[in-house]
Design a protein around this motif. Structure first.
Motif, PDB file in Angstrom:
ATOM      1  N   LEU A  90       0.854  -1.180   0.000  1.00  0.00           N
ATOM      2  CA  LEU A  90       0.000   0.000   0.000  1.00  0.00           C
ATOM      3  C   LEU A  90       0.895   1.237   0.000  1.00  0.00           C
ATOM      4  O   LEU A  90       1.852   1.326   0.775  1.00  0.00           O
ATOM      5  CB  LEU A  90      -0.897   0.017   1.242  1.00  0.00           C
ATOM      6  N   THR A  91       0.574   2.201  -0.864  1.00  0.00           N
ATOM      7  CA  THR A  91       1.393   3.399  -0.989  1.00  0.00           C
ATOM      8  C   THR A  91       0.512   4.631  -0.927  1.00  0.00           C
ATOM      9  O   THR A  91      -0.563   4.678  -1.528  1.00  0.00           O
ATOM     10  CB  THR A  91       2.167   3.403  -2.327  1.00  0.00           C
ATOM     11  N   THR A  92       0.979   5.648  -0.190  1.00  0.00           N
ATOM     12  CA  THR A  92       0.286   6.930  -0.158  1.00  0.00           C
ATOM     13  C   THR A  92       1.311   8.040  -0.013  1.00  0.00           C
ATOM     14  O   THR A  92       2.398   7.836   0.549  1.00  0.00           O
ATOM     15  CB  THR A  92      -0.735   6.988   1.002  1.00  0.00           C
ATOM     16  N   LEU A  93       0.990   9.217  -0.560  1.00  0.00           N
ATOM     17  CA  LEU A  93       1.875  10.375  -0.466  1.00  0.00           C
ATOM     18  C   LEU A  93       1.500  11.205   0.757  1.00  0.00           C
ATOM     19  O   LEU A  93       0.316  11.400   1.058  1.00  0.00           O
ATOM     20  CB  LEU A  93       1.769  11.225  -1.727  1.00  0.00           C
ATOM     21  N   LEU A  94       2.521  11.705   1.453  1.00  0.00           N
ATOM     22  CA  LEU A  94       2.311  12.416   2.711  1.00  0.00           C
ATOM     23  C   LEU A  94       2.851  13.842   2.628  1.00  0.00           C
ATOM     24  O   LEU A  94       3.930  14.059   2.077  1.00  0.00           O
ATOM     25  CB  LEU A  94       3.041  11.699   3.854  1.00  0.00           C
ATOM     26  N   ASP A  95       2.121  14.803   3.214  1.00  0.00           N
ATOM     27  CA  ASP A  95       2.718  16.110   3.451  1.00  0.00           C
ATOM     28  C   ASP A  95       3.219  16.121   4.901  1.00  0.00           C
ATOM     29  O   ASP A  95       3.141  15.112   5.612  1.00  0.00           O
ATOM     30  CB  ASP A  95       1.711  17.242   3.191  1.00  0.00           C
ATOM     31  N   ASN A  96       3.741  17.252   5.353  1.00  0.00           N
ATOM     32  CA  ASN A  96       4.344  17.293   6.685  1.00  0.00           C
ATOM     33  C   ASN A  96       3.337  17.023   7.796  1.00  0.00           C
ATOM     34  O   ASN A  96       3.662  16.412   8.824  1.00  0.00           O
ATOM     35  CB  ASN A  96       5.009  18.658   6.913  1.00  0.00           C
ATOM     36  N   ILE A  97       2.104  17.456   7.594  1.00  0.00           N
ATOM     37  CA  ILE A  97       1.070  17.233   8.614  1.00  0.00           C
ATOM     38  C   ILE A  97       0.680  15.761   8.663  1.00  0.00           C
ATOM     39  O   ILE A  97       0.601  15.150   9.739  1.00  0.00           O
ATOM     40  CB  ILE A  97      -0.166  18.115   8.331  1.00  0.00           C
ATOM     41  N   LYS A  98       0.445  15.166   7.499  1.00  0.00           N
ATOM     42  CA  LYS A  98       0.049  13.755   7.448  1.00  0.00           C
ATOM     43  C   LYS A  98       1.171  12.845   7.947  1.00  0.00           C
ATOM     44  O   LYS A  98       0.905  11.775   8.503  1.00  0.00           O
ATOM     45  CB  LYS A  98      -0.339  13.365   6.016  1.00  0.00           C
ATOM     46  N   LEU A  99       2.410  13.276   7.745  1.00  0.00           N
ATOM     47  CA  LEU A  99       3.551  12.483   8.207  1.00  0.00           C
ATOM     48  C   LEU A  99       3.487  12.247   9.709  1.00  0.00           C
ATOM     49  O   LEU A  99       3.829  11.173  10.209  1.00  0.00           O
ATOM     50  CB  LEU A  99       4.852  13.201   7.833  1.00  0.00           C
ATOM     51  N   GLN A 100       2.993  13.245  10.445  1.00  0.00           N
ATOM     52  CA  GLN A 100       2.897  13.138  11.899  1.00  0.00           C
ATOM     53  C   GLN A 100       1.795  12.170  12.338  1.00  0.00           C
ATOM     54  O   GLN A 100       1.757  11.752  13.498  1.00  0.00           O
ATOM     55  CB  GLN A 100       2.643  14.518  12.512  1.00  0.00           C
ATOM     56  N   GLN A 101       0.904  11.803  11.409  1.00  0.00           N
ATOM     57  CA  GLN A 101      -0.209  10.912  11.743  1.00  0.00           C
ATOM     58  C   GLN A 101       0.087   9.444  11.423  1.00  0.00           C
ATOM     59  O   GLN A 101      -0.755   8.587  11.678  1.00  0.00           O
ATOM     60  CB  GLN A 101      -1.469  11.364  10.983  1.00  0.00           C
ATOM     61  N   VAL A 102       1.273   9.171  10.883  1.00  0.00           N
ATOM     62  CA  VAL A 102       1.643   7.788  10.551  1.00  0.00           C
ATOM     63  C   VAL A 102       1.583   6.872  11.783  1.00  0.00           C
ATOM     64  O   VAL A 102       1.090   5.737  11.690  1.00  0.00           O
ATOM     65  CB  VAL A 102       3.031   7.737   9.890  1.00  0.00           C
ATOM     66  N   PRO A 103       2.065   7.325  12.994  1.00  0.00           N
ATOM     67  CA  PRO A 103       1.946   6.451  14.170  1.00  0.00           C
ATOM     68  C   PRO A 103       0.505   6.020  14.470  1.00  0.00           C
ATOM     69  O   PRO A 103       0.276   4.904  14.937  1.00  0.00           O
ATOM     70  CB  PRO A 103       2.519   7.309  15.302  1.00  0.00           C
ATOM     71  N   GLN A 104      -0.451   6.889  14.152  1.00  0.00           N
ATOM     72  CA  GLN A 104      -1.864   6.521  14.362  1.00  0.00           C
ATOM     73  C   GLN A 104      -2.274   5.389  13.414  1.00  0.00           C
ATOM     74  O   GLN A 104      -3.035   4.495  13.797  1.00  0.00           O
ATOM     75  CB  GLN A 104      -2.761   7.741  14.132  1.00  0.00           C
TER      76      GLN A 104
ATOM     77  N   THR B 138       5.082  -5.650   6.992  1.00  0.00           N
ATOM     78  CA  THR B 138       6.545  -5.664   6.916  1.00  0.00           C
ATOM     79  C   THR B 138       6.984  -4.566   5.968  1.00  0.00           C
ATOM     80  O   THR B 138       6.173  -3.976   5.242  1.00  0.00           O
ATOM     81  CB  THR B 138       7.076  -7.011   6.391  1.00  0.00           C
ATOM     82  N   ASN B 139       8.263  -4.292   5.964  1.00  0.00           N
ATOM     83  CA  ASN B 139       8.872  -3.359   4.997  1.00  0.00           C
ATOM     84  C   ASN B 139       8.173  -2.000   4.963  1.00  0.00           C
ATOM     85  O   ASN B 139       7.836  -1.484   3.887  1.00  0.00           O
ATOM     86  CB  ASN B 139       8.850  -3.968   3.590  1.00  0.00           C
ATOM     87  N   LEU B 140       7.944  -1.433   6.132  1.00  0.00           N
ATOM     88  CA  LEU B 140       7.423  -0.071   6.182  1.00  0.00           C
ATOM     89  C   LEU B 140       8.543   0.903   5.828  1.00  0.00           C
ATOM     90  O   LEU B 140       9.609   0.882   6.440  1.00  0.00           O
ATOM     91  CB  LEU B 140       6.898   0.239   7.584  1.00  0.00           C
ATOM     92  N   THR B 141       8.328   1.730   4.807  1.00  0.00           N
ATOM     93  CA  THR B 141       9.328   2.729   4.418  1.00  0.00           C
ATOM     94  C   THR B 141       8.661   4.079   4.217  1.00  0.00           C
ATOM     95  O   THR B 141       7.526   4.165   3.742  1.00  0.00           O
ATOM     96  CB  THR B 141      10.059   2.340   3.115  1.00  0.00           C
ATOM     97  N   ILE B 142       9.379   5.117   4.579  1.00  0.00           N
ATOM     98  CA  ILE B 142       8.937   6.490   4.332  1.00  0.00           C
ATOM     99  C   ILE B 142      10.101   7.208   3.667  1.00  0.00           C
ATOM    100  O   ILE B 142      11.206   7.267   4.208  1.00  0.00           O
ATOM    101  CB  ILE B 142       8.534   7.202   5.634  1.00  0.00           C
ATOM    102  N   GLY B 143       9.871   7.708   2.472  1.00  0.00           N
ATOM    103  CA  GLY B 143      10.942   8.366   1.733  1.00  0.00           C
ATOM    104  C   GLY B 143      10.382   9.285   0.677  1.00  0.00           C
ATOM    105  O   GLY B 143       9.177   9.550   0.626  1.00  0.00           O
TER     106      GLY B 143
END
Length: 313
Positions: free
Chosen positions: A265-279, A292-297
């Motif tokens: 699953l892939t989604t694009l994040l801005d700075n605000i959404k990036l902070q919601q990844v832990p949720q 598995t293989n969680l990546t953010i780049g």
């Protein structure tokens, strides 16, 4: 004729009957760079390439190749470049050396000059040991390297590569990349069309993206990636049956579209959404969805392609 640009395309338009195929495309290719021309099927890449190489006449606009006008100085233009396509223009009944010698003579070299040039190219493209073997023994990659060598017999300042690595395995593709980069290091200008986005990302200094005959954007691979902004989250779901549930969680928490490729699953994040990844991760854990293989780049060129183009109707 001196000019900073090897190729200068200004507002070219081309229609077939009443159907517009190229609609006001403009870009410059600097001398000594690899320039990628990308777009979905039917975007107008091939027509644009045919106009630049004088195989078609544009309805409007101008194209200069090393300063020569394609409409009024076609013969001079054709002397500036060579072109290599998807299929090899080689004689199957001759050896690699014999093919090179014949094309050398066709390019105006004397017998001795053709022999010298053939030896140089056989060495450059790692074909010396197979130079006198029947082409029936050649792999697809060897044939493609020979075709590229043949296109360089006359030492063209500009080389057009129309999907040169289509159908090649990854290892042979990388060998071709190395050969292309070696050419550029010696001063050749390359205009490349390719269906492999990682190829354009790896090779091209700059890229023009075309869709529905119109120029979408031009820039370095990094600049194109920055245009769609933010970061990218990729997460691989272990259980394929949980894909839909995981997709729903990501959409619910982030309020963003999600693409699915196999179990990723892939989604694009801005700075605000990036902070919601832990949720997102907390919800996946709560619902016992393993991953598995969680990546953010940074986004890939594939993401740029999908974001900025819509493809053929």
């Amino acid at each position: 004729m001196k000019t900073e640009n090897a190729i200068k395309v200004t507002n070219i338009k081309k229609s077939y009957g009443k159907k517009p195929v190229v609609q006001g495309v403009s870009f410059n290719v600097k001398k000594g760079e690899i320039f990628g021309l990308l777009g979905p099927n039917g975007a107008g890449k091939t027509t644009t390439l045919k106009v630049i190489t004088t195989l078609l006449r544009q309805d409007e606009g101008t194209v200069l190749v090393n300063g020569f006008n394609t409409l009024t100085q076609g013969r001079k233009v054709r002397q500036q470049f060579s072109i290599t396509g998807q299929t090899a223009a080689i004689d199957e009944e001759l050896s690699a050396r014999e093919n090179l010698l014949i094309f050398g003579r066709l390019n105006g070299l004397t017998g001795a000059e053709a022999q010298t040039r053939a030896n140089e190219l056989l060495l450059d493209f790692d074909l010396s040991n197979s130079a006198d073997q029947a082409l029936a023994t050649f792999s697809g990659g060897m044939r493609r390297r020979l075709d590229l060598a043949i296109s360089l017999i006359g030492r063209p300042s500009i080389l057009f590569l129309d999907e040169p690595t289509t159908g090649l395995d990854p290892r042979t593709r990388k060998q071709m990349w190395q050969a292309i980069q070696k050419l550029v290091s010696r001063g050749t200008t390359v205009l490349l069309t390719t269906q492999y986005l990682e190829e354009a990302d790896s090779l091209a200094d700059r890229i023009a993206l075309i869709d529905h005959g119109r120029m979408i954007t031009v820039g370095t691979p990094s600049e194109l990636k920055q245009q769609i902004g933010g970061m990218q989250m990729r997460v691989e779901i272990t259980n394929r049956q949980k894909l839909s549930q995981a997709e729903a969680i990501i959409k619910d928490v982030l309020s963003l579209p999600v693409s699915i490729d196999d179990r990723v699953l892939t989604t694009l994040l801005d700075n605000i959404k990036l902070q919601q990844v832990p949720q997102v991760l907390a919800q996946l854990q709560k619902m016992r969805i393993s991953y598995t293989n969680l990546t953010i780049g940074t986004p890939s060129l594939d993401d740029v392609f999908m974001k900025l183009t819509v493809g053929k109707n």
